[in-house]
Design an enzyme around this catalytic site. Sequence first.
Site, PDB file in Angstrom:
ATOM      1  N   ASP A  64     -38.978  65.742 -44.617  1.00 52.36           N
ATOM      2  CA  ASP A  64     -40.090  64.797 -44.738  1.00 52.36           C
ATOM      3  C   ASP A  64     -39.847  63.949 -45.983  1.00 52.36           C
ATOM      4  OD1 ASP A  64     -42.433  63.412 -45.193  1.00 52.36           O
ATOM      5  OD2 ASP A  64     -43.726  65.052 -44.524  1.00 52.36           O
ATOM      6  N   SER A 149     -36.253  43.186 -43.749  1.00 55.17           N
ATOM      7  CA  SER A 149     -36.492  42.307 -42.610  1.00 55.17           C
ATOM      8  C   SER A 149     -36.995  40.955 -43.093  1.00 55.17           C
ATOM      9  CB  SER A 149     -37.506  42.927 -41.645  1.00 55.17           C
ATOM     10  OG  SER A 149     -38.813  42.461 -41.906  1.00 55.17           O
ATOM     11  N   TYR A 161     -46.647  45.532 -44.842  1.00 59.26           N
ATOM     12  CA  TYR A 161     -45.276  45.512 -44.310  1.00 59.26           C
ATOM     13  C   TYR A 161     -44.443  44.520 -45.125  1.00 59.26           C
ATOM     14  CZ  TYR A 161     -41.400  45.330 -40.960  1.00 59.26           C
ATOM     15  OH  TYR A 161     -40.156  45.400 -40.378  1.00 59.26           O
ATOM     16  N   LYS A 165     -41.184  45.214 -47.745  1.00 62.35           N
ATOM     17  CA  LYS A 165     -39.859  44.631 -47.520  1.00 62.35           C
ATOM     18  C   LYS A 165     -39.431  43.770 -48.711  1.00 62.35           C
ATOM     19  CE  LYS A 165     -39.262  46.547 -43.544  1.00 62.35           C
ATOM     20  NZ  LYS A 165     -38.462  47.788 -43.515  1.00 62.35           N
ATOM     21  N   THR A 196     -34.982  48.259 -29.846  1.00 60.53           N
ATOM     22  CA  THR A 196     -35.269  49.698 -29.934  1.00 60.53           C
ATOM     23  C   THR A 196     -35.709  50.202 -28.563  1.00 60.53           C
ATOM     24  OG1 THR A 196     -37.551  49.274 -30.552  1.00 60.53           O
ATOM     25  CG2 THR A 196     -35.971  49.556 -32.357  1.00 60.53           C
TER      26      THR A 196
HETATM   27  P1  NAP Z   1     -39.370  53.939 -35.743  1.00 53.71           P
HETATM   28  O1  NAP Z   1     -38.915  53.830 -34.326  1.00 53.71           O
HETATM   29  O2  NAP Z   1     -40.796  54.202 -35.991  1.00 53.71           O
HETATM   30  O3  NAP Z   1     -38.483  55.085 -36.428  1.00 53.71           O
HETATM   31  C1  NAP Z   1     -38.812  55.579 -37.686  1.00 53.71           C
HETATM   32  C2  NAP Z   1     -37.951  56.787 -38.011  1.00 53.71           C
HETATM   33  O4  NAP Z   1     -38.409  57.338 -39.273  1.00 53.71           O
HETATM   34  C3  NAP Z   1     -38.062  57.891 -36.990  1.00 53.71           C
HETATM   35  O5  NAP Z   1     -36.810  58.530 -36.857  1.00 53.71           O
HETATM   36  C4  NAP Z   1     -39.069  58.864 -37.604  1.00 53.71           C
HETATM   37  O6  NAP Z   1     -38.820  60.191 -37.171  1.00 53.71           O
HETATM   38  C5  NAP Z   1     -38.725  58.736 -39.074  1.00 53.71           C
HETATM   39  N1  NAP Z   1     -39.821  59.113 -39.972  1.00 53.71           N
HETATM   40  C6  NAP Z   1     -41.071  58.594 -40.045  1.00 53.71           C
HETATM   41  N2  NAP Z   1     -41.768  59.167 -41.051  1.00 53.71           N
HETATM   42  C7  NAP Z   1     -40.934  60.068 -41.627  1.00 53.71           C
HETATM   43  C8  NAP Z   1     -41.049  60.949 -42.735  1.00 53.71           C
HETATM   44  N3  NAP Z   1     -42.181  61.050 -43.466  1.00 53.71           N
HETATM   45  N4  NAP Z   1     -39.981  61.722 -43.066  1.00 53.71           N
HETATM   46  C9  NAP Z   1     -38.835  61.654 -42.349  1.00 53.71           C
HETATM   47  N5  NAP Z   1     -38.660  60.826 -41.296  1.00 53.71           N
HETATM   48  C10 NAP Z   1     -39.704  60.039 -40.946  1.00 53.71           C
HETATM   49  O7  NAP Z   1     -38.994  52.616 -36.577  1.00 53.71           O
HETATM   50  P2  NAP Z   1     -37.929  51.444 -36.223  1.00 53.71           P
HETATM   51  O8  NAP Z   1     -38.549  50.420 -35.359  1.00 53.71           O
HETATM   52  O9  NAP Z   1     -36.633  52.059 -35.830  1.00 53.71           O
HETATM   53  O10 NAP Z   1     -37.782  50.757 -37.650  1.00 53.71           O
HETATM   54  C11 NAP Z   1     -36.969  51.344 -38.655  1.00 53.71           C
HETATM   55  C12 NAP Z   1     -36.773  50.330 -39.760  1.00 53.71           C
HETATM   56  O11 NAP Z   1     -36.158  49.145 -39.226  1.00 53.71           O
HETATM   57  C13 NAP Z   1     -38.062  49.863 -40.427  1.00 53.71           C
HETATM   58  O12 NAP Z   1     -37.843  49.717 -41.809  1.00 53.71           O
HETATM   59  C14 NAP Z   1     -38.323  48.510 -39.807  1.00 53.71           C
HETATM   60  O13 NAP Z   1     -39.071  47.666 -40.634  1.00 53.71           O
HETATM   61  C15 NAP Z   1     -36.883  48.022 -39.654  1.00 53.71           C
HETATM   62  N6  NAP Z   1     -36.770  46.918 -38.709  1.00 53.71           N
HETATM   63  C16 NAP Z   1     -37.078  47.115 -37.416  1.00 53.71           C
HETATM   64  C17 NAP Z   1     -36.987  46.037 -36.535  1.00 53.71           C
HETATM   65  C18 NAP Z   1     -37.331  46.195 -35.087  1.00 53.71           C
HETATM   66  O14 NAP Z   1     -37.266  45.188 -34.327  1.00 53.71           O
HETATM   67  N7  NAP Z   1     -37.671  47.412 -34.643  1.00 53.71           N
HETATM   68  C19 NAP Z   1     -36.561  44.789 -36.982  1.00 53.71           C
HETATM   69  C20 NAP Z   1     -36.246  44.628 -38.305  1.00 53.71           C
HETATM   70  C21 NAP Z   1     -36.344  45.713 -39.173  1.00 53.71           C
HETATM   71  P3  NAP Z   1     -39.953  61.291 -36.906  1.00 53.71           P
HETATM   72  O15 NAP Z   1     -41.212  60.573 -36.479  1.00 53.71           O
HETATM   73  O16 NAP Z   1     -39.314  62.108 -35.826  1.00 53.71           O
HETATM   74  O17 NAP Z   1     -40.082  62.031 -38.196  1.00 53.71           O
END
Ligand code: NAP
Length: 277
Positions: A64, A149, A161, A165, A196
Amino acid sequence: MTERVALVTGASRGVGKGVATALGACGWTVYVTARGGVTPDEPLGQTVSEINASGGAAVGVSCDHSDDASVSALFDQISAEHGRLDLLVNNVWAAPKGFGGFSDKFWERPVGDWDTLITVGLRAHYVACVEAAKIMVPQGSGLMVNISSFGTRGHLHSVLYGMSKAALDKMAFDMGHELSGTGVAAISLWLGLIQTELLMSLGIEEFAGFRLDEAEHPQFVGRVIDRLWQDPSLPQRNGHTLVTAELGAQYGLVNNDGTPPKSHREPFGGGPLFPPA
Ligand code: NAP
C-alpha cells in the site's frame, strides 16, 4: 551489466500493467506493486504471469503506497534480492470514491479527495523517489519517471488532479537539480490518452475530445521508457518534462497497432513544457 531491475508502482491494471509487461518484454526484471495479493488468480498475480510469459522476470509485491513503512520494506526487499535498482516508474494512482471527473466542481466534492489524489498520486511518488535515490545515488546510475499528464497545463478531470500532476513535473525538475552529477536522472512524462482496459471496455469512441482508437497503448509507454533509459542524452534531459508520443517519434517507436501516436501538446496550448526546453 546483464540484469536491469525496474520497479513499476500500481501495476495490477491500466498504465502500470502495460508499462510493466512492456518492460518485461524488453528483458527487464520488474518489481510490480498494488494492494491486492499476488496469486495467479489476482490482478497483480496476472501481471506477474504476463511479464514472465513475455520473457521478463517479475516479482509481485503487495504494497500500500500510502503506508511509508510498507514502501520502505519494498525497497529493502529489492536491495536484498538484487542489490540494485535501475528504473523507478511512479505510476500508482487512486480515484476518490464517486470521482466524477469533468462533471464535478471542486466545491461539490469532499475535501477528503485530497487524501487519494494528493497522497497516493503525489506523496507516494515522493516517498518512492526518496527510497530509490538511497539505492541509485550510491550505485551512480538510475532513472526515476513520474507518470504525469497534460492535466498539468489544461484543466483535466479536477483541480486536485491537475495540482498533483503539476507538482510531479516540478518535483522531477527539482530532484533533477539535486541529482545532477550523481548519474541518476528524474523525468516527468506527459502521456496522451491511454487505451486502458477500463476505457476500452466502455464502448466509447472518444474521451476528453481525443479518439480512443488513436490513443496510446499502455505498452507503448513502457517501450518509450525502456528507450529513454538507454538514451545517451538522458543526462541532458534530467529534470525535464517530456511527452511520450514525441519521444516515441524520436525513437521510431509505434503503438501496438503499428501507428505513431500523436502528441497532445498543441491541443493543450503548444509551446515549451516545464522546464522550458
Ligand atoms: P488505474 O487503472 O486506476 O490504476 C491504478 C493502479 O494503482 C492500480 O494498479 C491500483 O491497484 C494501484 N493502486 C491504487 N491505490 C494504491 C495504493 N494505495 N497502493 C498501491 N497501489 C495502489 O489508473 P490508470 O488509469 O492506469 O492511471 C495510472 C496513471 O496514469 C495515473 O497517474 C494517471 O493520471 C496516468 N494517466 C492515465 C491516462 C489514461 O488515459 N488512463 C492518461 C494519462 C496519464 P489496486 O487497486 O489493485 O491496489
